[in-house]
Write an enzyme that holds these catalytic residues in place. Structure first.
Site, mmCIF file in Angstrom:
data_model
loop_
_atom_site.group_PDB
_atom_site.id
_atom_site.type_symbol
_atom_site.label_atom_id
_atom_site.label_comp_id
_atom_site.label_asym_id
_atom_site.label_seq_id
_atom_site.Cartn_x
_atom_site.Cartn_y
_atom_site.Cartn_z
ATOM 1 N N TYR A 133 -2.049 -1.944 10.715
ATOM 2 C CA TYR A 133 -2.154 -2.111 9.263
ATOM 3 C C TYR A 133 -0.989 -1.426 8.553
ATOM 4 C CZ TYR A 133 -3.767 -1.746 4.469
ATOM 5 O OH TYR A 133 -3.839 -1.815 3.098
ATOM 6 N N SER A 180 0.857 -1.188 0.000
ATOM 7 C CA SER A 180 0.000 0.000 0.000
ATOM 8 C C SER A 180 0.890 1.233 0.000
ATOM 9 C CB SER A 180 -0.897 0.017 1.247
ATOM 10 O OG SER A 180 -1.554 1.268 1.378
#
Length: 258
Positions: A151, A138
């Site tokens: 995360y 990401s």
């Protein structure tokens, strides 16, 4: 044994994973699909286009779930040509507002499961001297993650891990591509409890466009793909030039529950 090349896509029930599967199906691959939720819709959509699918319902946050998936791939008797390690979960909200088990589950799926699966799949690829691996990280891998702390940290690990493999496998015939999408429309936001945050409510990138960019980069042998979308480019540029303390403050504004 099928004469079509075989590809594996994890996290393929919805979102980016499903779209990666569709892209690989269009390129003539049979597909092993894996998710921890029903795959009926994905199987039906891909089946209508003539793609042969092998669905596996497994929790890749467990050693047993990863081994089950590896056993299915081995049992097909067809060499695995492509592996898209796409599965990922998050946990929104302040770190102390969620049980520690919720955060550990993020680490087990995003980090431990990725490492175990990569180790199990890459050995065969390297032995055959060919294969392509796409790993979904990401753009937040370069940002501290207040209100989604585990995360962001897990994606930092995934990026570092993938870049290390790229160097180790450089002369093996196996390519490893890192996909770093921005905020993309998927079930991730609901499952992570981030729908009330500013990041959860803002417009999202199209998962189909993200998948197309990733698969194209995979077959071109690129080391890294950041889809040319507004959120992806903005967050990537921010991570590259803004001091860590400022990045953390910006992420807090974006991710804090409202």
């Amino acid at each position: 044994m099928s004469t079509r090349p075989l590809a594996l896509v994890t996290g393929s029930s919805t979102g980016i994973g499903l779209e990666i599967a569709r892209e690989l199906g269009r390129r003539g691959h049979d597909l092993v699909l894996c998710a921890d939720e029903p795959l009926d819709e994905a199987v039906n959509r891909l089946g209508r286009s003539g793609v042969v699918t092998h669905p596996v319902h497994a929790d890749l946050g467990t050693e047993q779930g990863v081994q089950e998936l590896l056993d299915v791939v081995d049992g097909l008797g067809t060499p695995l040509e492509v592996a898209a390690l796409n599965v990922g979960i998050g946990q929104g909200g302040a770190f102390l507002d969620s049980p520690v088990q919720a955060h550990l589950e993020v680490v087990r799926v995003d980090v431990v499961g990725t490492v175990q699966l990569a180790h199990g799949l890459l050995a065969g690829m390297v032995q055959r001297g060919r294969g392509r691996v796409l790993v979904t990280s990401s753009v937040v891998s370069g940002l501290p993650g207040p209100y989604q702390a585990t995360y962001n940290a897990s994606k930092s690990f995934v990026q570092s891990f993938t870049e290390a493999l790229q160097t180790e496998l450089a002369d093996t015939g196996v390519s490893v591509t890192l996909l770093r999408p921005g905020a993309t429309e998927s079930a991730f936001w609901r499952r992570s409890g981030l729908t009330s945050s500013l990041l959860g409510r803002m417009p999202k990138d199209d998962p189909g466009a993200t998948a197309r960019a990733g698969v194209q980069g995979l077959f071109e042998g690129k080391r890294q793909v950041v889809p040319a979308t507004p959120t992806g480019r903005l967050l990537d540029a921010t991570a590259a030039v803004v001091p860590s303390r400022v990045k953390a403050a910006l992420q807090a504004v974006m991710s804090r529950p409202r």
